[in-house]
Design a protein around this motif. Structure first.
Motif, PDB file in Angstrom:
ATOM      1  N   GLY A 344       0.807  -1.207   0.000  1.00  0.00           N
ATOM      2  CA  GLY A 344       0.000   0.000   0.000  1.00  0.00           C
ATOM      3  C   GLY A 344       0.849   1.269   0.000  1.00  0.00           C
ATOM      4  O   GLY A 344       0.465   2.291   0.560  1.00  0.00           O
ATOM      5  N   VAL A 345       2.029   1.208  -0.602  1.00  0.00           N
ATOM      6  CA  VAL A 345       2.864   2.417  -0.708  1.00  0.00           C
ATOM      7  C   VAL A 345       2.929   2.865  -2.168  1.00  0.00           C
ATOM      8  O   VAL A 345       2.550   2.118  -3.071  1.00  0.00           O
ATOM      9  N   ALA A 346       3.421   4.078  -2.377  1.00  0.00           N
ATOM     10  CA  ALA A 346       3.520   4.571  -3.750  1.00  0.00           C
ATOM     11  C   ALA A 346       4.714   3.915  -4.455  1.00  0.00           C
ATOM     12  O   ALA A 346       5.759   3.723  -3.835  1.00  0.00           O
ATOM     13  N   PRO A 347       4.559   3.577  -5.725  1.00  0.00           N
ATOM     14  CA  PRO A 347       5.689   3.001  -6.452  1.00  0.00           C
ATOM     15  C   PRO A 347       6.649   4.113  -6.866  1.00  0.00           C
ATOM     16  O   PRO A 347       6.832   4.387  -8.047  1.00  0.00           O
ATOM     17  N   ASP A 348       7.241   4.768  -5.887  1.00  0.00           N
ATOM     18  CA  ASP A 348       8.093   5.917  -6.210  1.00  0.00           C
ATOM     19  C   ASP A 348       9.568   5.554  -6.103  1.00  0.00           C
ATOM     20  O   ASP A 348       9.922   4.397  -5.874  1.00  0.00           O
ATOM     21  N   VAL A 349      10.397   6.541  -6.237  1.00  0.00           N
ATOM     22  CA  VAL A 349      11.821   6.257  -6.335  1.00  0.00           C
ATOM     23  C   VAL A 349      12.370   5.703  -5.012  1.00  0.00           C
ATOM     24  O   VAL A 349      13.259   4.856  -5.011  1.00  0.00           O
ATOM     25  N   THR A 350      11.791   6.116  -3.899  1.00  0.00           N
ATOM     26  CA  THR A 350      12.263   5.598  -2.610  1.00  0.00           C
ATOM     27  C   THR A 350      11.966   4.101  -2.514  1.00  0.00           C
ATOM     28  O   THR A 350      12.822   3.309  -2.108  1.00  0.00           O
ATOM     29  N   THR A 351      10.764   3.743  -2.915  1.00  0.00           N
ATOM     30  CA  THR A 351      10.413   2.322  -2.896  1.00  0.00           C
ATOM     31  C   THR A 351      11.331   1.548  -3.846  1.00  0.00           C
ATOM     32  O   THR A 351      11.827   0.471  -3.522  1.00  0.00           O
ATOM     33  N   ALA A 352      11.558   2.120  -5.015  1.00  0.00           N
ATOM     34  CA  ALA A 352      12.404   1.452  -6.003  1.00  0.00           C
ATOM     35  C   ALA A 352      13.814   1.263  -5.460  1.00  0.00           C
ATOM     36  O   ALA A 352      14.407   0.194  -5.583  1.00  0.00           O
ATOM     37  N   GLU A 353      14.323   2.289  -4.798  1.00  0.00           N
ATOM     38  CA  GLU A 353      15.673   2.187  -4.230  1.00  0.00           C
ATOM     39  C   GLU A 353      15.744   1.091  -3.187  1.00  0.00           C
ATOM     40  O   GLU A 353      16.689   0.314  -3.141  1.00  0.00           O
ATOM     41  N   GLY A 354      14.707   1.042  -2.366  1.00  0.00           N
ATOM     42  CA  GLY A 354      14.652   0.016  -1.332  1.00  0.00           C
ATOM     43  C   GLY A 354      14.706  -1.367  -1.954  1.00  0.00           C
ATOM     44  O   GLY A 354      15.373  -2.266  -1.448  1.00  0.00           O
ATOM     45  N   LEU A 355      14.031  -1.512  -3.073  1.00  0.00           N
ATOM     46  CA  LEU A 355      13.962  -2.828  -3.702  1.00  0.00           C
ATOM     47  C   LEU A 355      15.223  -3.185  -4.475  1.00  0.00           C
ATOM     48  O   LEU A 355      15.687  -4.308  -4.453  1.00  0.00           O
ATOM     49  N   LEU A 356      15.745  -2.207  -5.168  1.00  0.00           N
ATOM     50  CA  LEU A 356      16.864  -2.516  -6.058  1.00  0.00           C
ATOM     51  C   LEU A 356      18.217  -2.367  -5.380  1.00  0.00           C
ATOM     52  O   LEU A 356      19.251  -2.491  -6.005  1.00  0.00           O
ATOM     53  N   GLY A 357      18.190  -2.066  -4.087  1.00  0.00           N
ATOM     54  CA  GLY A 357      19.456  -1.975  -3.377  1.00  0.00           C
ATOM     55  C   GLY A 357      20.069  -0.605  -3.485  1.00  0.00           C
ATOM     56  O   GLY A 357      19.401   0.371  -3.828  1.00  0.00           O
ATOM     57  N   ASN A 358      21.331  -0.565  -3.222  1.00  0.00           N
ATOM     58  CA  ASN A 358      21.973   0.738  -3.099  1.00  0.00           C
ATOM     59  C   ASN A 358      22.667   1.191  -4.354  1.00  0.00           C
ATOM     60  O   ASN A 358      23.584   1.996  -4.311  1.00  0.00           O
ATOM     61  N   VAL A 359      22.220   0.639  -5.440  1.00  0.00           N
ATOM     62  CA  VAL A 359      22.873   0.953  -6.705  1.00  0.00           C
ATOM     63  C   VAL A 359      23.075   2.448  -6.876  1.00  0.00           C
ATOM     64  O   VAL A 359      24.079   2.902  -7.387  1.00  0.00           O
ATOM     65  N   ARG A 360      22.062   3.148  -6.392  1.00  0.00           N
ATOM     66  CA  ARG A 360      22.062   4.567  -6.674  1.00  0.00           C
ATOM     67  C   ARG A 360      23.263   5.299  -6.078  1.00  0.00           C
ATOM     68  O   ARG A 360      23.792   6.227  -6.675  1.00  0.00           O
ATOM     69  N   ARG A 361      23.650   4.844  -4.894  1.00  0.00           N
ATOM     70  CA  ARG A 361      24.740   5.551  -4.239  1.00  0.00           C
ATOM     71  C   ARG A 361      26.047   5.455  -5.024  1.00  0.00           C
ATOM     72  O   ARG A 361      26.913   6.281  -4.899  1.00  0.00           O
ATOM     73  N   THR A 362      26.160   4.391  -5.778  1.00  0.00           N
ATOM     74  CA  THR A 362      27.428   4.178  -6.455  1.00  0.00           C
ATOM     75  C   THR A 362      27.537   4.969  -7.761  1.00  0.00           C
ATOM     76  O   THR A 362      28.523   4.891  -8.446  1.00  0.00           O
ATOM     77  N   ARG A 363      26.511   5.654  -8.119  1.00  0.00           N
ATOM     78  CA  ARG A 363      26.654   6.432  -9.348  1.00  0.00           C
ATOM     79  C   ARG A 363      26.415   7.901  -9.048  1.00  0.00           C
ATOM     80  O   ARG A 363      25.801   8.243  -8.045  1.00  0.00           O
ATOM     81  N   PRO A 364      26.905   8.772  -9.897  1.00  0.00           N
ATOM     82  CA  PRO A 364      26.728  10.183  -9.612  1.00  0.00           C
ATOM     83  C   PRO A 364      25.251  10.529  -9.558  1.00  0.00           C
ATOM     84  O   PRO A 364      24.467  10.057 -10.374  1.00  0.00           O
ATOM     85  N   GLN A 365      24.898  11.302  -8.541  1.00  0.00           N
ATOM     86  CA  GLN A 365      23.511  11.722  -8.415  1.00  0.00           C
ATOM     87  C   GLN A 365      23.075  12.467  -9.659  1.00  0.00           C
ATOM     88  O   GLN A 365      22.040  12.217 -10.225  1.00  0.00           O
ATOM     89  N   HIS A 366      23.916  13.411 -10.032  1.00  0.00           N
ATOM     90  CA  HIS A 366      23.549  14.204 -11.193  1.00  0.00           C
ATOM     91  C   HIS A 366      24.704  14.213 -12.170  1.00  0.00           C
ATOM     92  O   HIS A 366      25.733  14.825 -11.926  1.00  0.00           O
ATOM     93  N   LEU A 367      24.505  13.523 -13.220  1.00  0.00           N
ATOM     94  CA  LEU A 367      25.519  13.514 -14.250  1.00  0.00           C
ATOM     95  C   LEU A 367      25.456  14.878 -14.935  1.00  0.00           C
ATOM     96  O   LEU A 367      24.375  15.351 -15.277  1.00  0.00           O
ATOM     97  N   THR A 368      26.616  15.495 -15.115  1.00  0.00           N
ATOM     98  CA  THR A 368      26.581  16.818 -15.734  1.00  0.00           C
ATOM     99  C   THR A 368      27.133  16.751 -17.155  1.00  0.00           C
ATOM    100  O   THR A 368      27.831  15.806 -17.521  1.00  0.00           O
TER     101      THR A 368
END
Ligand code: ADP
Ligand code: MG
Length: 460
Positions: A344-368
């Motif tokens: 019963g939560v929103a399928p948002d980026v926080t939920t996605a991060e929780g599911l897919l692990g910490n992949v996000r931390r290992t890449r630049p937040q904002h590629l310039t």
């Protein structure tokens, strides 16, 4: 005026495309202007532009013409008012009232789609789930898509055999079956058969082992023969011989043959020379992993088909983090939707991060843009200044074009923005460069590798 006209055009289009396609692509469109054969149409986002160009252009042109508008030249642009934040996490309301059991069932359906809307025919072996309408086109697969459509429109006439190859989960089976489904839809009398080369091997061996008769005729009496996963025939010499004869009978009778494989004909080990040369008679086209833009379109469309509109950020998060193949991308999306539904939560980026692990931390937040230019320069052992300079020598021009291409594909900058990042006033060079690299990626193995390498470095 434009509005009323466009509404009537949309009314006609709605009858020609599936509900899913209509709500995904057409709902958010407008007719911006039309004059002397030049028509401008506003669409929802940058991902939609290519879909319109490749898939819907002819239909729109014809429908406009029905409505008295000369549309010799159509341009698609992103609608201005569409930059508003789109936060519609559910299209259907009241789902929270559903019983828990119901929710769980839906969740299970999402994880392992039961394909309620799909059926498998016992005569053709085709699964109706695979259609051209639900295949997303991008530069990685548009050649294959176009060839498959041509074959579906005129089986046995154009590319025979049509040979589609590429890595796992990139949509080969989908396209092959879409051809079959389209042909049967247009002409139900046509005898279409889809099978894997494994089945062919097995049936052939059984026919020998159990002295069954009739095998040699089985696949020689069809109008369209689709054989998937041809690589499994490697090393099976007798089966290859049998297939060779089947091939010849069909080909001589102008029957269409379509083949799928994870490798091109010349790379399938122990494929007999004569079979290889037959496979090379027609057209061999590869499918690549879709680029970021296309991956976004895939996620967005598939979510929409499940009745969910995801926030842009979530779409990009999935597309950014899953770069292996479309099957996995689809799997991750289904997992996200199922999990969100169940909890019963929103399928948002926080939920996605929780599911897919910490992949996000290992890449630049904002590629310039600067990072893209720097890394491209470094990859070619150049200085960023050289890439941004006006020098025209070849060893700089190609890296510069690749940098422009990446600015477009990874950051989806507009052409004037791309020109600006490279210190140029005129953006036509940016347009040519991006187009040139898009084309080279399809035709030139080296360029493809270079771009993939740099892309990996960007997200390393
Ligand atoms: P392959 O045969 O190349 O291994 P599939 O055709 O089985 O891959 O594709 C894997 C999954 O990804 C399927 O569910 C298919 O529908 C989906 N898929 C692949 N490419 C696309 C695409 N371009 N648009 C929509 N769905 C796709
Ligand atoms: Mg397959």
């Amino acid at each position: 005026m434009n509005h009323t006209l466009w509404q009537s055009v949309l009314g006609e289009i709605e009858l020609q495309v599936s509900d899913g396609n209509f709500s995904t692509w057409f709902k958010n469109t407008e007719l911006i202007s039309h004059k002397d054969g030049r028509v401008t149409i506003g669409v929802a986002n940058i991902f939609a532009i290519r879909q319109f160009e490749v898939r819907f252009d002819d239909m729109i042109r014809e429908t406009l013409q029905h409505n008295g508008i000369d549309a010799s030249h159509i341009t698609y642009v992103v609608r201005k008012d569409n930059n508003k934040k789109r936060i519609i996490s559910r299209e259907t309301t009241g789902q929270l009232d559903q019983s828990a059991a119901n929710k769980q069932q839906r969740a299970v359906d999402l994880i392992a789609p039961s394909h309620n809307s799909s059926t498998k025919s016992s005569t053709t072996n085709l699964n109706t789930r695979y259609t051209f309408q639900n295949f997303i086109v991008g530069s990685s697969n548009d050649l294959a898509y176009t060839a498959c459509q041509a074959v579906a429109a005129h089986p046995g006439v154009k590319y025979n055999p049509l040979f589609i190859y590429g890595g796992v989960g990139l949509g080969k089976t989908h396209l092959l079956q879409a051809v079959g489904n389209e042909i049967v839809k247009n002409n139900p009398e046509t005898r279409v058969v889809y099978l894997s080369s494994e089945t062919f091997v097995k049936e052939f061996l059984d026919s020998i082992r159990f002295k069954k008769t009739g095998f040699s005729d089985k696949y020689r009496n069809v109008d369209v023969l689709i054989v998937d996963d041809m690589q499994f025939i490697a090393g099976k010499e007798k089966t290859q011989e049998e297939f060779f004869h089947t091939f010849n009978v069909l080909h001589q009778a102008n029957k269409q043959i379509i083949i799928g494989s994870d490798k091109p004909p010349h790379s399938i080990p122990t494929l007999t020379e004569r079979l290889r040369s037959r496979f090379e008679w027609g057209m061999a086209i590869d499918i690549q992993m879709p680029d970021f833009e296309t991956r976004c379109a895939i996620v967005e469309t598939k979510a929409n088909f499940s009745g969910v509109t995801l926030e842009r950020e979530t779409v990009e998060y999935l597309a950014q983090n899953i770069k292996t193949n479309v099957r996995e991308l689809e799997g991750a999306l289904n997992q996200l939707l199922a999990y969100a539904e169940m909890r019963g939560v929103a399928p948002d980026v926080t939920t996605a991060e929780g599911l897919l692990g910490n992949v996000r931390r290992t890449r630049p937040q904002h590629l310039t843009a600067k990072q893209i230019i720097d890394k491209t320069a470094r990859h070619f052992q150049l200085d960023s200044k050289e890439i941004c300079s006006a020098k025209r020598s070849k060893h700089i021009v190609v890296p510069r074009q690749i940098a422009m291409y990446l600015l477009r594909s990874e950051l989806h900058l507009s052409f004037p923005q791309i020109a600006n990042e490279l210190g140029r006033k005129d953006h036509t060079t940016a347009i040519h460069s991006v187009e040139k690299i898009e084309k080279s990626i399809k035709l030139d193995y080296l360029i493809r590798e270079q771009v993939a390498d740099i892309r990996d470095k960007l997200y390393a």
